[in-house]
Design an enzyme around this catalytic site. Structure first.
Site, PDB file in Angstrom:
ATOM      1  N   ASN A 107     -18.868 -19.247  -1.162  1.00 32.80           N
ATOM      2  CA  ASN A 107     -17.789 -19.906  -1.246  1.00 32.80           C
ATOM      3  C   ASN A 107     -17.411 -20.046  -2.730  1.00 32.80           C
ATOM      4  O   ASN A 107     -16.112 -20.047  -3.188  1.00 32.80           O
ATOM      5  CB  ASN A 107     -17.573 -21.171  -0.343  1.00 32.80           C
ATOM      6  CG  ASN A 107     -17.883 -20.740   1.108  1.00 32.80           C
ATOM      7  OD1 ASN A 107     -17.692 -19.464   1.421  1.00 32.80           O
ATOM      8  ND2 ASN A 107     -18.147 -21.740   1.849  1.00 32.80           N
ATOM      9  N   HIS A 153      31.122 -11.203  -9.336  1.00 31.72           N
ATOM     10  CA  HIS A 153      31.357 -10.728  -8.174  1.00 31.72           C
ATOM     11  C   HIS A 153      31.601  -9.266  -8.009  1.00 31.72           C
ATOM     12  O   HIS A 153      32.451  -8.671  -7.464  1.00 31.72           O
ATOM     13  CB  HIS A 153      32.844 -11.544  -7.513  1.00 31.72           C
ATOM     14  CG  HIS A 153      32.818 -12.845  -7.648  1.00 31.72           C
ATOM     15  ND1 HIS A 153      32.660 -13.709  -6.528  1.00 31.72           N
ATOM     16  CD2 HIS A 153      33.169 -13.625  -8.841  1.00 31.72           C
ATOM     17  CE1 HIS A 153      32.779 -14.923  -6.871  1.00 31.72           C
ATOM     18  NE2 HIS A 153      33.068 -15.139  -8.199  1.00 31.72           N
ATOM     19  N   SER A 274      17.901  16.486  -5.756  1.00 32.35           N
ATOM     20  CA  SER A 274      17.914  16.495  -4.371  1.00 32.35           C
ATOM     21  C   SER A 274      17.176  17.872  -4.041  1.00 32.35           C
ATOM     22  O   SER A 274      17.662  18.842  -4.735  1.00 32.35           O
ATOM     23  CB  SER A 274      19.437  16.095  -3.988  1.00 32.35           C
ATOM     24  OG  SER A 274      19.656  16.926  -2.666  1.00 32.35           O
ATOM     25  N   LYS A 280      22.701  16.772  -7.883  1.00 32.61           N
ATOM     26  CA  LYS A 280      22.181  15.123  -7.990  1.00 32.61           C
ATOM     27  C   LYS A 280      21.250  14.895  -8.802  1.00 32.61           C
ATOM     28  O   LYS A 280      20.402  15.644  -9.350  1.00 32.61           O
ATOM     29  CB  LYS A 280      21.637  14.917  -6.514  1.00 32.61           C
ATOM     30  CG  LYS A 280      22.554  14.859  -5.327  1.00 32.61           C
ATOM     31  CD  LYS A 280      23.559  13.683  -5.607  1.00 32.61           C
ATOM     32  CE  LYS A 280      22.961  12.346  -5.457  1.00 32.61           C
ATOM     33  NZ  LYS A 280      22.810  12.322  -3.932  1.00 32.61           N
ATOM     34  N   ASN A 282      19.045  11.461  -9.431  1.00 33.84           N
ATOM     35  CA  ASN A 282      19.204  10.284  -8.641  1.00 33.84           C
ATOM     36  C   ASN A 282      18.066   9.073  -9.549  1.00 33.84           C
ATOM     37  O   ASN A 282      17.158   9.469 -10.025  1.00 33.84           O
ATOM     38  CB  ASN A 282      18.409  10.462  -7.273  1.00 33.84           C
ATOM     39  CG  ASN A 282      19.560  11.182  -6.433  1.00 33.84           C
ATOM     40  OD1 ASN A 282      20.443  11.321  -6.295  1.00 33.84           O
ATOM     41  ND2 ASN A 282      18.620  12.172  -5.557  1.00 33.84           N
ATOM     42  N   GLU A 287      15.565   2.550  -7.738  1.00 31.42           N
ATOM     43  CA  GLU A 287      15.284   2.072  -6.430  1.00 31.42           C
ATOM     44  C   GLU A 287      13.855   2.007  -5.880  1.00 31.42           C
ATOM     45  O   GLU A 287      13.929   0.834  -5.064  1.00 31.42           O
ATOM     46  CB  GLU A 287      15.921   3.346  -5.705  1.00 31.42           C
ATOM     47  CG  GLU A 287      17.415   3.649  -5.897  1.00 31.42           C
ATOM     48  CD  GLU A 287      17.751   5.069  -5.336  1.00 31.42           C
ATOM     49  OE1 GLU A 287      17.928   5.729  -4.297  1.00 31.42           O
ATOM     50  OE2 GLU A 287      17.672   6.056  -6.368  1.00 31.42           O
ATOM     51  N   TYR A 314     -13.485 -24.153   3.447  1.00 34.56           N
ATOM     52  CA  TYR A 314     -13.370 -22.674   3.512  1.00 34.56           C
ATOM     53  C   TYR A 314     -13.197 -22.191   4.992  1.00 34.56           C
ATOM     54  O   TYR A 314     -13.904 -22.592   5.934  1.00 34.56           O
ATOM     55  CB  TYR A 314     -14.804 -21.972   2.751  1.00 34.56           C
ATOM     56  CG  TYR A 314     -14.544 -20.488   3.130  1.00 34.56           C
ATOM     57  CD1 TYR A 314     -13.959 -19.691   2.011  1.00 34.56           C
ATOM     58  CD2 TYR A 314     -15.265 -19.595   4.182  1.00 34.56           C
ATOM     59  CE1 TYR A 314     -14.010 -18.308   1.961  1.00 34.56           C
ATOM     60  CE2 TYR A 314     -14.818 -18.385   4.070  1.00 34.56           C
ATOM     61  CZ  TYR A 314     -14.372 -17.802   3.216  1.00 34.56           C
ATOM     62  OH  TYR A 314     -14.102 -16.210   3.053  1.00 34.56           O
ATOM     63  N   GLN A 319     -10.097 -14.893   2.987  1.00 33.64           N
ATOM     64  CA  GLN A 319     -10.439 -13.560   2.683  1.00 33.64           C
ATOM     65  C   GLN A 319      -9.226 -12.742   2.460  1.00 33.64           C
ATOM     66  O   GLN A 319      -9.107 -11.839   2.051  1.00 33.64           O
ATOM     67  CB  GLN A 319     -11.410 -13.073   3.801  1.00 33.64           C
ATOM     68  CG  GLN A 319     -11.927 -11.686   3.171  1.00 33.64           C
ATOM     69  CD  GLN A 319     -13.236 -11.211   3.867  1.00 33.64           C
ATOM     70  OE1 GLN A 319     -14.403 -11.647   4.050  1.00 33.64           O
ATOM     71  NE2 GLN A 319     -12.846 -10.071   5.016  1.00 33.64           N
ATOM     72  N   LYS A 322      -7.041 -11.597  -0.837  1.00 32.21           N
ATOM     73  CA  LYS A 322      -7.042 -10.790  -1.698  1.00 32.21           C
ATOM     74  C   LYS A 322      -6.180  -9.470  -1.747  1.00 32.21           C
ATOM     75  O   LYS A 322      -5.610  -8.893  -2.767  1.00 32.21           O
ATOM     76  CB  LYS A 322      -8.566 -10.152  -1.846  1.00 32.21           C
ATOM     77  CG  LYS A 322      -9.551 -11.263  -2.582  1.00 32.21           C
ATOM     78  CD  LYS A 322     -10.868 -11.003  -2.185  1.00 32.21           C
ATOM     79  CE  LYS A 322     -11.825 -12.106  -2.159  1.00 32.21           C
ATOM     80  NZ  LYS A 322     -11.235 -12.955  -0.813  1.00 32.21           N
TER      81      LYS A 322
HETATM   82  N1  ARG Z   1     -15.491 -12.173   1.405  1.00 33.70           N
HETATM   83  C1  ARG Z   1     -15.444 -13.480   1.455  1.00 33.70           C
HETATM   84  C2  ARG Z   1     -14.108 -13.969   1.080  1.00 33.70           C
HETATM   85  O1  ARG Z   1     -13.412 -13.234   0.317  1.00 33.70           O
HETATM   86  C3  ARG Z   1     -16.414 -14.375   0.603  1.00 33.70           C
HETATM   87  C4  ARG Z   1     -16.752 -15.533   1.169  1.00 33.70           C
HETATM   88  C5  ARG Z   1     -17.563 -15.631   2.480  1.00 33.70           C
HETATM   89  N2  ARG Z   1     -17.825 -17.012   2.829  1.00 33.70           N
HETATM   90  C6  ARG Z   1     -18.233 -17.330   4.031  1.00 33.70           C
HETATM   91  N3  ARG Z   1     -18.723 -18.246   4.377  1.00 33.70           N
HETATM   92  N4  ARG Z   1     -18.220 -16.385   5.123  1.00 33.70           N
HETATM   93  O2  ARG Z   1     -13.493 -14.867   1.291  1.00 33.70           O
END
Ligand code: ARG
Length: 451
Positions: A107, A153, A274, A280, A282, A287, A314, A319, A322
């Site tokens: 953690n 506008h 195109s 065309k 583009n 976009e 936690y 998780q 990420k």
């Molecule tokens: N892969 C976990 C995360 O990204 C790491 C921490 C895991 N901790 C746990 N108590 N399972 O959060």
């Protein structure tokens, strides 16, 4: 890693569902730096011999090299990057590897790794933002005197210069840079030593660890340190807002490149054709930038929603921080880079901009200001000019060709100069106005700032 109290292996479906190593592997340099700093503190506290520390340090550095060289096999059965590295270290160096996790939890480890990762990414995003600012500045410099209509506008409003328009985006990006640097201050503190949630009875020197990792200090509440993902939400927000800025730039460029506006050309290298319509060309980069901004905003909703219902400290939900983080960073990085290349190569169609800006209606407000300077209250002046505009439309006469003295006694025979664009721009002498001289000063200021 936890086999002591279990009698069954983890289901392979659970492994598949819970693994993060397929994406968090990219934390590896930070995970290794954090582990070396942690091990060094263990050595100083007497929990590792010099030999054990050296074995850990060298083992981790060798693993880092193997990962960099693509010679490392990540195992989803080992869940995440932290366990993959630690298990491999122990396999390679034996018992000393098993001591590394003393006084540490995944953690505080993951919180440390992501802070270090975010810090590095903030620094490189800032560089990418500055590069785009430099490209916009380059175009602002080339087109500092290119007069064009400014819009509200999406209707022609008043004259501006292309230089002024480009600099508007330099300003937006400057705020994005400052927001990132501000977020950096808050994220650059070390959570290591917070343990699972309540620290440890084995007291390592948190300040020494923080210093080795380049942190400005240590967190002051172990529960907050473990549960905190504010820094991730902040970065995703700044990225989303920067995406919104790029999306608005994209929209301007898409309009400018249309036949209806024909204010700008993008280089062939930054447009697509195109498969069906041979004529065309583009503006796909614009976009795609506009389209990807939707995902950047979605990532912000995803991270805020993931955090909002979590009790301290936690929870495995964390998780889920990420993928939106990595996606936002990767997406913005590429968007900034490709837009930089595209802006540097784009050209303005100065003649078309000038033709559009020659519409005398753009100076109707200047005509009202002229009346105000003759003592007419603005509301009354607005109405008198409105009447002249109506007359110009009805009689199909350009506004500057009307005999205004017939509309009100306040008009004299000296209104011709009001319709000179260069006068109109020069008359704006206050800071922030599209007066070419003031725009040039801004360009110099930005050139010095971004040098
Ligand atoms: N892969 C976990 C995360 O990204 C790491 C921490 C895991 N901790 C746990 N108590 N399972 O959060």
């Amino acid at each position: 890693m936890w086999k002591g109290r279990f009698t069954q292996d983890t289901s392979s479906l659970v492994q598949q569902f819970g693994e993060s190593v397929s994406y968090d592997w990219r934390l590896f340099p930070h995970d290794i730096a954090g582990s070396i700093a942690h091990a060094r503190a263990q050595k100083h506290a007497g929990f590792l011999t010099d030999e054990e520390f050296s074995a850990i340090e060298n083992g981790l550095l060798a693993i880092r090299k193997d990962i960099e060289d693509g010679n490392f096999e990540f195992k989803t059965s080992l869940e995440d990057i932290h366990m993959n590295i630690e298990a491999e270290l122990t396999r390679r160096i034996g018992p000393a590897g098993a001591k590394l996790h003393t006084a540490r939890s995944r953690n505080d480890q993951v919180a440390t790794d992501t802070r270090l990762y975010c810090r590095a990414q903030v620094d490189s995003l800032v560089e990418s933002m500055k590069n785009l600012q430099r490209a916009l500045l380059d175009r602002a410099d080339v087109y500092a005197d290119t007069v064009m209509p400014g819009y509200t506008h999406l209707q022609r409003g008043q004259p501006v210069t292309a230089g002024h328009h480009f600099l508007a985006y330099v300003e937006m990006l400057d705020r994005d840079v400052s927001r990132l640097l501000d977020a950096r201050k808050r994220l650059n503190i070390s959570p290591l030593g917070s343990g699972a949630l309540a620290g440890s009875t084995i007291n390592l020197d948190r300040h020494a660890i923080a210093q080795e990792l380049g942190f400005d200090g240590v967190t002051t509440n172990s529960m907050d340190a473990i549960a905190d993902r504010d820094y991730i939400a902040e970065i995703i927000f700044v990225i989303a807002l920067c995406g919104v800025h790029l999306s608005r730039l994209s929209e301007d460029l898409i309009l400018w490149c249309s036949a209806e506006f024909s204010f700008a050309h993008l280089a062939d290298a930054h447009t697509t054709g195109s498969s069906l319509m041979p004529q065309k060309k583009n503006p796909d980069v614009c976009e795609l930038t506009r389209g990807k901004t939707g995902r950047l905003m979605g990532n912000l909703v995803a991270i805020l929603t993931a955090i909002k219902g979590l009790p301290l400290t936690y929870n495995r939900d964390l998780q889920e921080d990420k993928e939106p983080l990595f996606d936002s960073i990767d997406t913005l990085h590429l968007a900034l880079t490709v837009n930089t290349e595209m802006i540097l190569a784009m050209t303005m169609r100065v003649d078309h901009c000038a033709a559009a800006a020659a519409d005398p209606m753009l100076l109707a407000t200047d005509l009202a200001d002229y009346l105000v300077k003759k003592g007419v209250p603005f509301r009354h002046a607005h109405e008198l000019v409105g009447k002249a505009v109506a007359e110009a439309i009805a009689s199909k006469t350009p506004l500057d060709k009307l005999d205004l003295t017939k509309i009100s006694e306040h008009y004299r025979n000296d209104t011709a100069e009001i319709f000179q664009l260069s006068r109109a721009l020069k008359a704006r002498t206050n800071p922030g106005c599209p007066n070419p001289e003031i725009v040039r000063q801004q360009i110099s200021r930005w050139q010095a700032q971004l040098a």
